[in-house]
Write an enzyme that holds these catalytic residues in place. Structure first.
Site, PDB file in Angstrom:
ATOM      1  N   ARG A  39       0.787  -1.237   0.000  1.00 44.82           N
ATOM      2  CA  ARG A  39       0.000   0.000   0.000  1.00 44.82           C
ATOM      3  C   ARG A  39       0.813   1.278   0.000  1.00 44.82           C
ATOM      4  O   ARG A  39       0.252   2.366  -0.016  1.00 44.82           O
ATOM      5  CB  ARG A  39      -0.941   0.004   1.217  1.00 44.82           C
ATOM      6  CG  ARG A  39      -1.917  -1.157   1.215  1.00 44.82           C
ATOM      7  CD  ARG A  39      -2.811  -1.101   2.445  1.00 44.82           C
ATOM      8  NE  ARG A  39      -3.672  -2.271   2.504  1.00 44.82           N
ATOM      9  CZ  ARG A  39      -3.302  -3.475   2.953  1.00 44.82           C
ATOM     10  NH1 ARG A  39      -2.066  -3.664   3.383  1.00 44.82           N
ATOM     11  NH2 ARG A  39      -4.148  -4.475   2.983  1.00 44.82           N
ATOM     12  N   HIS A 127       1.212 -13.605   9.627  1.00 40.55           N
ATOM     13  CA  HIS A 127       0.639 -13.854   8.303  1.00 40.55           C
ATOM     14  C   HIS A 127       1.345 -15.007   7.584  1.00 40.55           C
ATOM     15  O   HIS A 127       1.232 -15.150   6.375  1.00 40.55           O
ATOM     16  CB  HIS A 127       0.654 -12.583   7.455  1.00 40.55           C
ATOM     17  CG  HIS A 127      -0.359 -11.573   7.922  1.00 40.55           C
ATOM     18  ND1 HIS A 127      -0.361 -10.257   7.508  1.00 40.55           N
ATOM     19  CD2 HIS A 127      -1.400 -11.688   8.772  1.00 40.55           C
ATOM     20  CE1 HIS A 127      -1.369  -9.615   8.094  1.00 40.55           C
ATOM     21  NE2 HIS A 127      -2.002 -10.455   8.872  1.00 40.55           N
ATOM     22  N   CYS A 135      -0.727 -27.610   2.059  1.00 44.32           N
ATOM     23  CA  CYS A 135      -1.792 -28.183   1.248  1.00 44.32           C
ATOM     24  C   CYS A 135      -3.127 -27.729   1.820  1.00 44.32           C
ATOM     25  O   CYS A 135      -3.380 -27.881   3.018  1.00 44.32           O
ATOM     26  CB  CYS A 135      -1.701 -29.705   1.243  1.00 44.32           C
ATOM     27  SG  CYS A 135      -3.126 -30.463   0.428  1.00 44.32           S
ATOM     28  N   CYS A 138      -4.988 -31.385   2.872  1.00 41.25           N
ATOM     29  CA  CYS A 138      -4.549 -32.261   3.976  1.00 41.25           C
ATOM     30  C   CYS A 138      -3.653 -31.551   4.976  1.00 41.25           C
ATOM     31  O   CYS A 138      -3.284 -32.129   5.995  1.00 41.25           O
ATOM     32  CB  CYS A 138      -3.855 -33.509   3.440  1.00 41.25           C
ATOM     33  SG  CYS A 138      -2.174 -33.214   2.845  1.00 41.25           S
ATOM     34  N   CYS A 160      -0.366 -31.317  -4.271  1.00 39.74           N
ATOM     35  CA  CYS A 160       0.228 -31.847  -3.039  1.00 39.74           C
ATOM     36  C   CYS A 160       0.782 -33.245  -3.301  1.00 39.74           C
ATOM     37  O   CYS A 160       0.095 -34.089  -3.887  1.00 39.74           O
ATOM     38  CB  CYS A 160      -0.830 -31.881  -1.943  1.00 39.74           C
ATOM     39  SG  CYS A 160      -0.306 -32.734  -0.453  1.00 39.74           S
ATOM     40  N   CYS A 163      -1.357 -35.873  -1.015  1.00 43.78           N
ATOM     41  CA  CYS A 163      -2.757 -36.256  -1.258  1.00 43.78           C
ATOM     42  C   CYS A 163      -3.289 -35.820  -2.627  1.00 43.78           C
ATOM     43  O   CYS A 163      -4.442 -36.089  -2.950  1.00 43.78           O
ATOM     44  CB  CYS A 163      -3.659 -35.675  -0.144  1.00 43.78           C
ATOM     45  SG  CYS A 163      -4.034 -33.924  -0.364  1.00 43.78           S
ATOM     46  N   THR A 201       4.281  -0.499   8.901  1.00 47.61           N
ATOM     47  CA  THR A 201       2.975  -1.091   8.620  1.00 47.61           C
ATOM     48  C   THR A 201       1.924   0.004   8.518  1.00 47.61           C
ATOM     49  O   THR A 201       1.918   0.941   9.317  1.00 47.61           O
ATOM     50  CB  THR A 201       2.580  -2.153   9.677  1.00 47.61           C
ATOM     51  OG1 THR A 201       1.198  -2.483   9.503  1.00 47.61           O
ATOM     52  CG2 THR A 201       2.831  -1.702  11.102  1.00 47.61           C
ATOM     53  N   SER A 202       1.044  -0.166   7.521  1.00 52.43           N
ATOM     54  CA  SER A 202      -0.018   0.834   7.331  1.00 52.43           C
ATOM     55  C   SER A 202      -1.141   0.631   8.359  1.00 52.43           C
ATOM     56  O   SER A 202      -2.055   1.439   8.446  1.00 52.43           O
ATOM     57  CB  SER A 202      -0.585   0.741   5.909  1.00 52.43           C
ATOM     58  OG  SER A 202      -1.185  -0.531   5.707  1.00 52.43           O
ATOM     59  N   ASN A 226       6.479   4.993  10.563  1.00 47.75           N
ATOM     60  CA  ASN A 226       5.934   4.644   9.244  1.00 47.75           C
ATOM     61  C   ASN A 226       5.936   5.880   8.352  1.00 47.75           C
ATOM     62  O   ASN A 226       5.631   6.976   8.815  1.00 47.75           O
ATOM     63  CB  ASN A 226       4.504   4.097   9.381  1.00 47.75           C
ATOM     64  CG  ASN A 226       4.086   3.323   8.155  1.00 47.75           C
ATOM     65  OD1 ASN A 226       4.730   2.354   7.789  1.00 47.75           O
ATOM     66  ND2 ASN A 226       3.038   3.767   7.494  1.00 47.75           N
TER      67      ASN A 226
HETATM   68  P1  NAD Z   1       1.448  -2.149   3.766  1.00 44.65           P
HETATM   69  O1  NAD Z   1       1.954  -2.287   2.374  1.00 44.65           O
HETATM   70  O2  NAD Z   1      -0.013  -2.021   3.989  1.00 44.65           O
HETATM   71  O3  NAD Z   1       2.126  -0.881   4.462  1.00 44.65           O
HETATM   72  C1  NAD Z   1       3.504  -0.663   4.436  1.00 44.65           C
HETATM   73  C2  NAD Z   1       3.740   0.745   5.005  1.00 44.65           C
HETATM   74  O4  NAD Z   1       5.130   0.917   5.114  1.00 44.65           O
HETATM   75  C3  NAD Z   1       3.200   1.853   4.103  1.00 44.65           C
HETATM   76  O5  NAD Z   1       2.375   2.709   4.869  1.00 44.65           O
HETATM   77  C4  NAD Z   1       4.479   2.565   3.619  1.00 44.65           C
HETATM   78  O6  NAD Z   1       4.314   3.958   3.520  1.00 44.65           O
HETATM   79  C5  NAD Z   1       5.468   2.222   4.694  1.00 44.65           C
HETATM   80  N1  NAD Z   1       6.851   2.148   4.237  1.00 44.65           N
HETATM   81  C6  NAD Z   1       7.314   1.529   3.112  1.00 44.65           C
HETATM   82  N2  NAD Z   1       8.669   1.591   3.069  1.00 44.65           N
HETATM   83  C7  NAD Z   1       9.056   2.292   4.170  1.00 44.65           C
HETATM   84  C8  NAD Z   1      10.329   2.683   4.678  1.00 44.65           C
HETATM   85  N3  NAD Z   1      11.481   2.362   4.053  1.00 44.65           N
HETATM   86  N4  NAD Z   1      10.357   3.417   5.830  1.00 44.65           N
HETATM   87  C9  NAD Z   1       9.208   3.734   6.482  1.00 44.65           C
HETATM   88  N5  NAD Z   1       7.980   3.366   6.055  1.00 44.65           N
HETATM   89  C10 NAD Z   1       7.911   2.651   4.909  1.00 44.65           C
HETATM   90  O7  NAD Z   1       2.069  -3.334   4.598  1.00 44.65           O
HETATM   91  P2  NAD Z   1       1.522  -4.099   5.879  1.00 44.65           P
HETATM   92  O8  NAD Z   1       0.903  -3.139   6.833  1.00 44.65           O
HETATM   93  O9  NAD Z   1       2.628  -4.977   6.316  1.00 44.65           O
HETATM   94  O10 NAD Z   1       0.351  -5.018   5.278  1.00 44.65           O
HETATM   95  C11 NAD Z   1       0.533  -5.714   4.062  1.00 44.65           C
HETATM   96  C12 NAD Z   1       0.403  -7.215   4.090  1.00 44.65           C
HETATM   97  O11 NAD Z   1       1.157  -7.688   3.010  1.00 44.65           O
HETATM   98  C13 NAD Z   1       0.977  -7.911   5.274  1.00 44.65           C
HETATM   99  O12 NAD Z   1      -0.022  -8.702   5.766  1.00 44.65           O
HETATM  100  C14 NAD Z   1       2.118  -8.807   4.755  1.00 44.65           C
HETATM  101  O13 NAD Z   1       1.826 -10.161   5.052  1.00 44.65           O
HETATM  102  C15 NAD Z   1       2.085  -8.690   3.291  1.00 44.65           C
HETATM  103  N6  NAD Z   1       3.360  -8.300   2.633  1.00 44.65           N
HETATM  104  C16 NAD Z   1       4.549  -8.766   3.088  1.00 44.65           C
HETATM  105  C17 NAD Z   1       5.725  -8.388   2.463  1.00 44.65           C
HETATM  106  C18 NAD Z   1       7.029  -8.915   3.013  1.00 44.65           C
HETATM  107  O14 NAD Z   1       7.053 -10.009   3.599  1.00 44.65           O
HETATM  108  N7  NAD Z   1       8.126  -8.165   2.882  1.00 44.65           N
HETATM  109  C19 NAD Z   1       5.701  -7.529   1.367  1.00 44.65           C
HETATM  110  C20 NAD Z   1       4.445  -7.081   0.894  1.00 44.65           C
HETATM  111  C21 NAD Z   1       3.294  -7.470   1.554  1.00 44.65           C
HETATM  112 ZN    ZN Z   2      -2.400 -32.688   0.655  1.00 41.30          ZN
END
Ligand code: NAD
Ligand code: ZN
Length: 261
Positions: A39, A127, A135, A138, A160, A163, A201-202, A226
């Site tokens: 996002r 997450h 799978c 199963c 899988c 199964c 995180t947003s 953030n």
């Molecule tokens: P999100 O994309 O909703 O929000 C990320 C936030 O981080 C944004 O508001 C953005 O402005 C901010 N941001 C990005 N880079 C930054 C930086 N360098 N410094 C400061 N702020 C920064 O992410 P979310 O809240 O984690 O939710 C998204 C879902 O997507 C999660 O459930 C996750 O499982 C999954 N996801 C994971 C990954 C990963 O594992 N790296 C990548 C993308 C999405």
């Molecule tokens: Zn299976």
């Protein structure tokens, strides 16, 4: 700029005075490692809103073409070559001092563990993880690399091996519920930290986002780092907007003075 320095100083002091810190991280932690978020301004869904369909469990189950695309994306995922950045290392360093209650992460990339977190305190991957497959029929779990080898050999939607059922990465899609035990542990950690630090995180996905007001209700002092505003900025004692890979090493790097001696 002066204002940004002040909030960093304030956050540094809060962390330096805390014995037990609970950390919640999101995709913003890993953008500096080359893994795009969903996002943020450069996010996968910001650029292509249709891409979010791939993360909907009903669409995934119903649509073979979508699964083929999902497997292609998993195979080419930047996580396979990504390295932890200074923000991951800063959290791992704090953990090595024995001051992390838990690192709760929404990330599926494993970079906290790659930076050294998870040794003295748990990393709760609320997450799930991209490093395993599961799978849907199963429940058999295996390393993702085994399935990637099958993709390399030409399979497009590998079934899988136990199964014949439908496989997916061991991550939580929209429409799937979180692992109750993991969520329970994350909630306990949120209630027990003196400081609750949410980073990258947003805070738009529940139930994880609600850990922030929960921690606050239980008396934690909340710091939100953030780049963009979040729905919980109002409960935070300090909000820091700068890039995490620059701000976190400073914020968690202050010298700790144990008030109890
Ligand atoms: P999100 O994309 O909703 O929000 C990320 C936030 O981080 C944004 O508001 C953005 O402005 C901010 N941001 C990005 N880079 C930054 C930086 N360098 N410094 C400061 N702020 C920064 O992410 P979310 O809240 O984690 O939710 C998204 C879902 O997507 C999660 O459930 C996750 O499982 C999954 N996801 C994971 C990954 C990963 O594992 N790296 C990548 C993308 C999405
Ligand atoms: Zn299976």
């Amino acid at each position: 700029m002066a204002e940004e320095c002040d909030v960093i100083e304030l956050a540094t002091r809060l962390v330096a005075g805390a014995r037990l810190i609970t950390v919640l991280t999101g995709a913003g932690m890993s953008t500096a490692s080359g893994i795009p978020d969903f996002r943020g301004p450069q996010g996968l869904w910001t650029k292509d809103p249709k891409a979010s369909r791939m993360f909907d469990i009903d669409a995934y189950v119903a649509d073979r073409d979508l699964r083929v695309l999902a497997w292609r994306n998993r195979r080419e995922h930047p996580a396979w070559t990504a390295q932890p950045n200074a923000a991951h290392r800063a959290i791992a360093n704090l953990e090595s001092q024995g001051r992390i209650r838990a690192t709760i992460t929404q990330n599926i990339d494993g970079l906290h563990q790659a930076a050294g977190s998870g040794q003295r305190a748990p990393v709760w991957e609320v997450h799930g993880t991209l490093h395993n497959t599961v799978c849907l029929d199963c429940g058999d779990r295996r390393p993702m690399r085994d399935t990637i080898a099958r993709l390399d050999a030409g399979e497009e939607d590998p079934p899988c091996l136990a199964c014949g059922g439908m496989l997916k990465s061991d991550t939580i899609s929209f429409g799937q519920s979180l692992d109750a035990r993991v969520l329970d542990q994350a909630m306990r950690a949120a209630r027990e930290g003196e400081v609750f630090l949410a980073a990258g995180t947003s805070l738009q996905v529940n139930p994880v986002a609600s850990l922030v007001p929960m921690a606050w209700q239980y008396g934690a002092r909340v710091i939100i780092c953030n780049a963009e505003p979040t729905p919980y900025d109002s409960v935070a004692e300090v909000v820091v907007r700068g890039p995490l890979e620059e701000t976190l090493p400073v914020i968690v790097g202050g010298e700790w003075t144990d008030p109890l001696g």
